[in-house]
Design a protein around this motif. Structure first.
Motif, PDB file in Angstrom:
ATOM      1  N   SER A  70       0.781  -1.342   0.005  1.00 36.02           N
ATOM      2  CA  SER A  70       0.245  -0.455  -0.020  1.00 36.02           C
ATOM      3  C   SER A  70       0.949   1.141  -0.332  1.00 36.02           C
ATOM      4  N   GLY A  71       0.255   2.291  -0.543  1.00 40.89           N
ATOM      5  CA  GLY A  71       0.562   3.480   0.002  1.00 40.89           C
ATOM      6  C   GLY A  71       2.419   3.912  -0.934  1.00 40.89           C
ATOM      7  N   VAL A  72       2.977   4.446  -1.020  1.00 38.92           N
ATOM      8  CA  VAL A  72       4.561   4.325  -1.562  1.00 38.92           C
ATOM      9  C   VAL A  72       4.913   3.506  -2.579  1.00 38.92           C
ATOM     10  N   SER A  73       4.898   2.676  -1.595  1.00 38.00           N
ATOM     11  CA  SER A  73       5.434   0.815  -1.172  1.00 38.00           C
ATOM     12  C   SER A  73       4.725  -0.082  -2.573  1.00 38.00           C
ATOM     13  N   LEU A  74       3.522   0.293  -2.814  1.00 36.75           N
ATOM     14  CA  LEU A  74       2.353   0.398  -3.732  1.00 36.75           C
ATOM     15  C   LEU A  74       2.496   0.857  -5.248  1.00 36.75           C
ATOM     16  N   SER A  75       2.534   2.454  -4.988  1.00 36.18           N
ATOM     17  CA  SER A  75       3.556   2.308  -6.248  1.00 36.18           C
ATOM     18  C   SER A  75       4.379   2.049  -7.112  1.00 36.18           C
ATOM     19  N   HIS A  76       5.830   1.684  -6.271  1.00 33.21           N
ATOM     20  CA  HIS A  76       7.207   1.272  -6.218  1.00 33.21           C
ATOM     21  C   HIS A  76       6.787   0.243  -7.163  1.00 33.21           C
ATOM     22  N   TRP A  77       5.785  -0.386  -6.314  1.00 33.39           N
ATOM     23  CA  TRP A  77       6.098  -2.125  -7.115  1.00 33.39           C
ATOM     24  C   TRP A  77       5.202  -2.015  -8.262  1.00 33.39           C
ATOM     25  N   LYS A  78       4.342  -1.048  -8.095  1.00 42.15           N
ATOM     26  CA  LYS A  78       3.183  -1.691  -9.573  1.00 42.15           C
ATOM     27  C   LYS A  78       4.359  -0.831 -10.705  1.00 42.15           C
ATOM     28  N   ALA A  79       5.145  -0.122 -10.714  1.00 46.47           N
ATOM     29  CA  ALA A  79       5.525   0.491 -11.682  1.00 46.47           C
ATOM     30  C   ALA A  79       6.985  -0.124 -11.963  1.00 46.47           C
ATOM     31  N   GLN A  80       7.002  -1.218 -11.470  1.00 42.34           N
ATOM     32  CA  GLN A  80       8.267  -2.022 -11.752  1.00 42.34           C
ATOM     33  C   GLN A  80       8.106  -3.319 -11.931  1.00 42.34           C
ATOM     34  N   ASN A  81       6.637  -4.390 -12.207  1.00 40.57           N
ATOM     35  CA  ASN A  81       5.801  -4.742 -11.927  1.00 40.57           C
ATOM     36  C   ASN A  81       4.919  -4.597 -13.545  1.00 40.57           C
ATOM     37  N   TRP A  82       4.632  -3.524 -13.865  1.00 44.53           N
ATOM     38  CA  TRP A  82       4.029  -3.215 -15.239  1.00 44.53           C
ATOM     39  C   TRP A  82       5.284  -3.073 -16.111  1.00 44.53           C
ATOM     40  N   ILE A  83       6.078  -2.362 -16.055  1.00 43.19           N
ATOM     41  CA  ILE A  83       7.319  -2.604 -17.097  1.00 43.19           C
ATOM     42  C   ILE A  83       8.262  -4.035 -17.897  1.00 43.19           C
ATOM     43  N   GLY A  84       7.811  -3.465 -19.226  1.00 44.47           N
ATOM     44  CA  GLY A  84       8.231  -4.377 -19.720  1.00 44.47           C
ATOM     45  C   GLY A  84       9.987  -4.931 -19.931  1.00 44.47           C
ATOM     46  N   ARG A  85      10.063  -5.760 -20.713  1.00 41.54           N
ATOM     47  CA  ARG A  85      11.683  -5.938 -20.396  1.00 41.54           C
ATOM     48  C   ARG A  85      12.703  -5.243 -21.143  1.00 41.54           C
ATOM     49  N   PRO A  86      13.522  -4.802 -21.161  1.00 39.74           N
ATOM     50  CA  PRO A  86      13.739  -3.408 -21.936  1.00 39.74           C
ATOM     51  C   PRO A  86      14.504  -3.676 -23.371  1.00 39.74           C
ATOM     52  N   SER A  87      14.776  -3.278 -23.839  1.00 41.93           N
ATOM     53  CA  SER A  87      15.184  -3.406 -24.657  1.00 41.93           C
ATOM     54  C   SER A  87      15.801  -2.383 -26.440  1.00 41.93           C
ATOM     55  N   SER A 147      -5.488   6.334 -11.829  1.00 40.43           N
ATOM     56  CA  SER A 147      -5.483   6.170 -10.170  1.00 40.43           C
ATOM     57  C   SER A 147      -4.562   5.695  -9.862  1.00 40.43           C
ATOM     58  N   ASP A 148      -3.629   5.558 -11.010  1.00 34.86           N
ATOM     59  CA  ASP A 148      -2.229   4.823 -11.099  1.00 34.86           C
ATOM     60  C   ASP A 148      -0.608   5.545 -11.577  1.00 34.86           C
ATOM     61  N   PHE A 149      -1.982   7.052 -11.285  1.00 36.14           N
ATOM     62  CA  PHE A 149      -0.507   7.889 -11.943  1.00 36.14           C
ATOM     63  C   PHE A 149       0.476   8.160 -10.474  1.00 36.14           C
ATOM     64  N   GLU A 150       0.580   7.532  -9.736  1.00 31.46           N
ATOM     65  CA  GLU A 150       1.981   8.349  -8.615  1.00 31.46           C
ATOM     66  C   GLU A 150       3.114   6.837  -8.882  1.00 31.46           C
ATOM     67  N   ALA A 151       2.459   5.772  -9.650  1.00 34.77           N
ATOM     68  CA  ALA A 151       3.185   4.808 -10.563  1.00 34.77           C
ATOM     69  C   ALA A 151       3.754   4.974 -11.854  1.00 34.77           C
ATOM     70  N   TRP A 152       3.165   5.498 -12.481  1.00 39.15           N
ATOM     71  CA  TRP A 152       3.217   6.107 -13.469  1.00 39.15           C
ATOM     72  C   TRP A 152       4.504   7.000 -13.221  1.00 39.15           C
ATOM     73  N   TRP A 153       4.493   7.741 -12.207  1.00 37.27           N
ATOM     74  CA  TRP A 153       5.938   8.955 -12.418  1.00 37.27           C
ATOM     75  C   TRP A 153       6.897   8.171 -11.877  1.00 37.27           C
ATOM     76  N   VAL A 154       6.629   7.255 -10.924  1.00 32.86           N
ATOM     77  CA  VAL A 154       7.795   6.724 -10.131  1.00 32.86           C
ATOM     78  C   VAL A 154       8.307   5.650 -11.393  1.00 32.86           C
ATOM     79  N   ALA A 155       7.694   5.151 -12.881  1.00 33.96           N
ATOM     80  CA  ALA A 155       8.460   4.515 -13.800  1.00 33.96           C
ATOM     81  C   ALA A 155       9.174   5.380 -14.560  1.00 33.96           C
ATOM     82  N   TYR A 156       8.177   7.076 -15.091  1.00 27.07           N
ATOM     83  CA  TYR A 156       9.272   7.867 -15.719  1.00 27.07           C
ATOM     84  C   TYR A 156      10.361   8.435 -14.770  1.00 27.07           C
TER      85      TYR A 156
END
Length: 778
Positions: free
Chosen positions: A179-196, A216-225
């Motif tokens: 939950s919270g910040v930790s959820l945003s970080h997990w979601k960001a990495q879980n949703w990123i595909g393998r780099p190429s 609702s996932d905007f915080e996770a998006w910014w973590v990924a960015y």
């Protein structure tokens, strides 16, 4: 993917790189440390982390757990450098090493550890602390020369690139239920595909999401960015370093950056979004100069007495730096020097030999409006152990330095860490008041041998005439007088715990304040009370009898005051003062006539106005001092007049004045009598008691010449204080330190019912306002 298919790596470099990759995060477990968790909790890093966590929670177990986590994150990179030389042994089993070959372990183990540790360094530290080349051990080919900086760049960039769903697997992601910040970080990495490699631009890395980020996932998006931008920065910085090496054995990488990181809108075509659009709109301050003037200047401190406000803030910063160094260097004393120069214009300097500032502090925290260095994570890396010590900074708001721009045409700050040489000075110059682009100069500064010096070129309109300050006595018929800079400084630093010197025209340094409790208390009082500048030196007569009662107010081994209860009618207001961190809240203002000396208080706001005495966190210790004062007063003997002033003083400090206190009454026949508070019951048996009030019905009016109220005994206040409060809650006096409360409580305790009433129109005060009477009868 990062370096390209044909990047030059010899077998020894490959072995060292593989070892560094395996070890760089291996110390993120207790088993990596000899002694495990027990020893980790003995480290300075753990103690600093525990001290920082203690500010946020009182749960001991949670604090320790959080400190364990923070400490191991701080320690793991450095500990990685030790892992190759460490061994592990269980019972009678033989020793185990991570590199079993002794020759390899001895010859390259240390280098593997350094490169592993470097993943937490800045790119500048990689360049300065790792060698460019290291020759191979004797049994290997001579052409197997190792380039440690190249290997460190590969490690840090590949580590940054490792951000895809493998770090947050689906099943574990579901099990942990973050939950919270930790959820945003997990979601960001879980949703990123393998780099190429980007097929459109093969020189760049392609990072995309496996699904769209909803609103609702905007915080996770910014973590990924932010992760994508970090990768881009690391790759570009490493390629810059390798370009400077300029050798065929260490060329820049094939990958030059990350596609799409130039803007959030562009990146949203890679990290897909649904139903919303990220943009570059960020919270920012368009007019920094205006904000500083509003919040760090006139609007905060007011537009009068600006020069002493600036002096107070700069001396406070200097004191904090000195006190911090005293923690790190036990035999160090330290001092602050205030220097005034006249060279066509006035220059004011405040110099100290405290901790000093590194370039990192000078160019970051100092310029971060509202950020205090002592509360940042930077203090832990710059000065390990300081956070966990008993050190208590006075400054905590991070805006004091900016007060300088109220009074200065230009400002310069010269500083070096106290443990660095004179060639390591950094000078930050604000040439046109507050500039968004100050100048930075480096190297030795002629004549500078301290740690920090702040120089202000003063504006003409803020310089007091002859560098003297106007002071006004607080009573009606007030007297105005001027005091020179030295006298104002002596009152300003009255309770400071460091030495303060003043240096003016002739260059001679005058010790204004010794930094220790006053030995000659009378002389100290004369200096802080502007005695010599008032018409006639009254302080000698006023304080006679009080001097021998001056006692320190202490909390443990910390002194928070030096004072005596005052039994005087009214002074000119300068025999007492409140301080914050030893510095007068307002040196040109009067103090409180319930005591003489000083009492230190914590700041209520960034303006440094002190908390009310009753809200002081150490009020119990202050009350204990007042009880001690009462014992000394009894031993000296107490005449009836002094006994009338005593309750006013005691009430301010929460001490019951009834056993010793007396009050002055006027009877309806015009006769005035002094009676003990405990004897009021006998007076009330004959007639009610009256208290005069005017436009302030919750307080006894002190400004009148009325000396009788028909059929009543009239209370005559000998001074104005909270002892005269008439504030009620229903039919009961609300102020527990007031005469009304003490009388009411005494009667109730004796089983007698107090009756409070009101009589209107019993006279006028000296301002022509109608006087009413609050009455007490039984």
């Amino acid at each position: 993917m990062l370096v390209g298919e044909s990047y030059p790596l010899n077998p020894l470099e490959g072995f060292i790189l593989g070892g560094a990759i395996l070890l760089h995060d291996a110390a993120l477990c207790f088993e990596a440390y000899e002694g495990g968790l027990t020893k980790i909790r003995e480290t300075v890093e753990w103690k600093d982390s525990f001290a920082a966590v203690s500010d946020r929670t009182n749960n001991e177990s949670a604090r320790k757990h959080s400190a364990d986590f923070q400490a191991i994150r701080l320690l793991h990179a450095g500990q990685a450098s030790q892992l190759c030389s460490r061994s592990w042994k269980s019972n009678d089993a033989p020793e185990h090493f991570l590199i079993s070959d002794e020759h390899l372990r001895t010859n390259v183990g240390e280098l593997i550890g350094q490169i592993a540790a470097s993943h937490h360094w800045s790119i500048e530290e990689v360049q300065s602390q790792l060698p460019r080349f290291v020759n191979s051990p004797s049994e290997f080919p001579s052409e197997w020369t190792v380039c440690p900086q190249k290997i460190a760049c590969i490690l840090r960039c590949a580590d940054a690139m490792h951000i895809d769903g493998r770090r947050a697997p689906d099943f574990l992601y579901a099990l942990l239920n973050r939950s919270g910040v930790s959820l945003s970080h997990w979601k960001a990495q879980n949703w990123i595909g393998r780099p190429s490699i980007d097929p459109v631009d093969p020189g760049h890395l392609l990072i995309t999401s496996t699904r769209s980020f909803a609103e609702s996932d905007f915080e996770a998006w910014w973590v990924a960015y932010d992760a994508a931008r970090l990768i881009d920065r690391e790759i570009r910085a490493s390629n810059s370093l390798l370009s400077e090496l300029d050798v065929p054995e260490a060329p820049p990488f094939d990958c030059k950056g990350v596609s799409g990181v130039d803007s959030p809108r562009l990146m949203s075509t890679y990290l897909r979004v649904s139903g919303w659009q990220p943009c570059n709109a960020e919270l920012h301050v368009g007019n920094v100069e205006g904000l500083v003037r509003q919040l760090g200047g006139e609007q905060l401190y007011g537009n009068t007495d600006q020069l002493w406000v600036v002096l107070r803030e700069l001396i406070q910063n200097a004191r904090d730096a000195i006190a911090a160094r005293q923690v790190l260097q036990s035999d160090y004393v330290g001092s602050v020097t205030v220097r005034v120069k006249s060279c066509g214009h006035y220059e004011l300097e405040v110099e100290d030999d405290g901790l000093g500032m590194s370039e990192r502090v000078l160019t970051s925290v100092l310029l971060d409006f509202g950020s205090s260095f002592w509360s940042t994570e930077l203090v832990r890396s710059e000065f390990p152990g300081l956070r966990a010590s008993k050190y208590k900074p006075v400054g905590r708001f991070g805006i004091g330095f900016y007060s300088a721009f109220m009074v200065a045409e230009s400002v310069s700050v010269i500083s070096r860490r106290w443990d660095c040489g004179l060639d390591d000075c950094r000078e930050l110059k604000f040439k046109n008041q507050l500039s968004l682009r100050p100048l930075m100069c480096t190297g030795k500064v002629p004549g500078f041998t301290s740690s920090t010096r702040v120089t202000l070129q003063l504006k003409d309109d803020v310089i007091p005439q002859g560098l003297s300050f106007k002071v006004r006595t607080p009573r009606m018929g007030a007297q105005e007088f001027f005091v020179p800079l030295g006298a104002m400084l002596q009152r300003l630093v009255a309770g400071l715990d460091v030495q303060v010197y003043l240096e003016q025209g002739d260059g001679a340094k005058l010790l204004l304040h010794p930094g220790t409790p006053a030995k000659d208390v009378h002389d100290w009082l004369k200096k802080i009370s502007f005695s010599e500048f008032l018409n006639g030196d009254e302080s000698a007569d006023k304080v006679r009898g009080h001097i021998q009662r001056m006692r320190p107010i202490t909390v443990g081994d910390e002194q928070i005051g030096l004072a005596a209860l005052s039994l005087m009618h009214a002074d000119r207001g300068f025999l007492s003062l409140f301080t914050v961190g030893g510095l007068a809240v307002n040196p040109s203002a009067s103090g409180q006539d319930s005591f003489i000396g000083y009492i230190d208080c914590p700041p209520l706001t960034a303006k440094r106005n002190q908390v009310a005495l009753k809200d002081h966190p150490n009020f119990q210790e202050i009350s204990n001092w007042a009880e001690e004062q009462l014992g000394l007063i009894r031993s000296q003997g107490l005449d009836p007049i002094d006994a009338c002033f005593l309750p006013h003083a005691l009430a301010e400090f929460g001490v019951d004045p009834r056993p010793d206190g007396m009050i002055l009454l006027a009877l309806d026949d015009g006769k005035q009598v002094i009676v003990k508070i405990t004897e009021i019951q006998s007076i009330l048996s004959a007639k009610p008691l009256a208290f005069l009030t005017s436009d302030l019905p919750n307080h006894v009016d002190p400004n009148n010449h009325v000396r009788s109220v028909s059929g009543h005994a009239l209370y005559l206040p000998v001074k104005n204080s909270s002892f005269n409060s008439l504030k009620f809650e229903g039919s009961v006096p609300a102020n527990e330190n007031s005469l009304a409360y003490f009388l009411h409580d005494t009667l109730v305790a004796a089983g007698i019912e107090p009756k409070w009433g009101t009589i209107e129109g019993v006279g006028q005060n000296i301002f022509g306002m109608q006087l009413n009477a609050r009455t007490l009868s039984i």
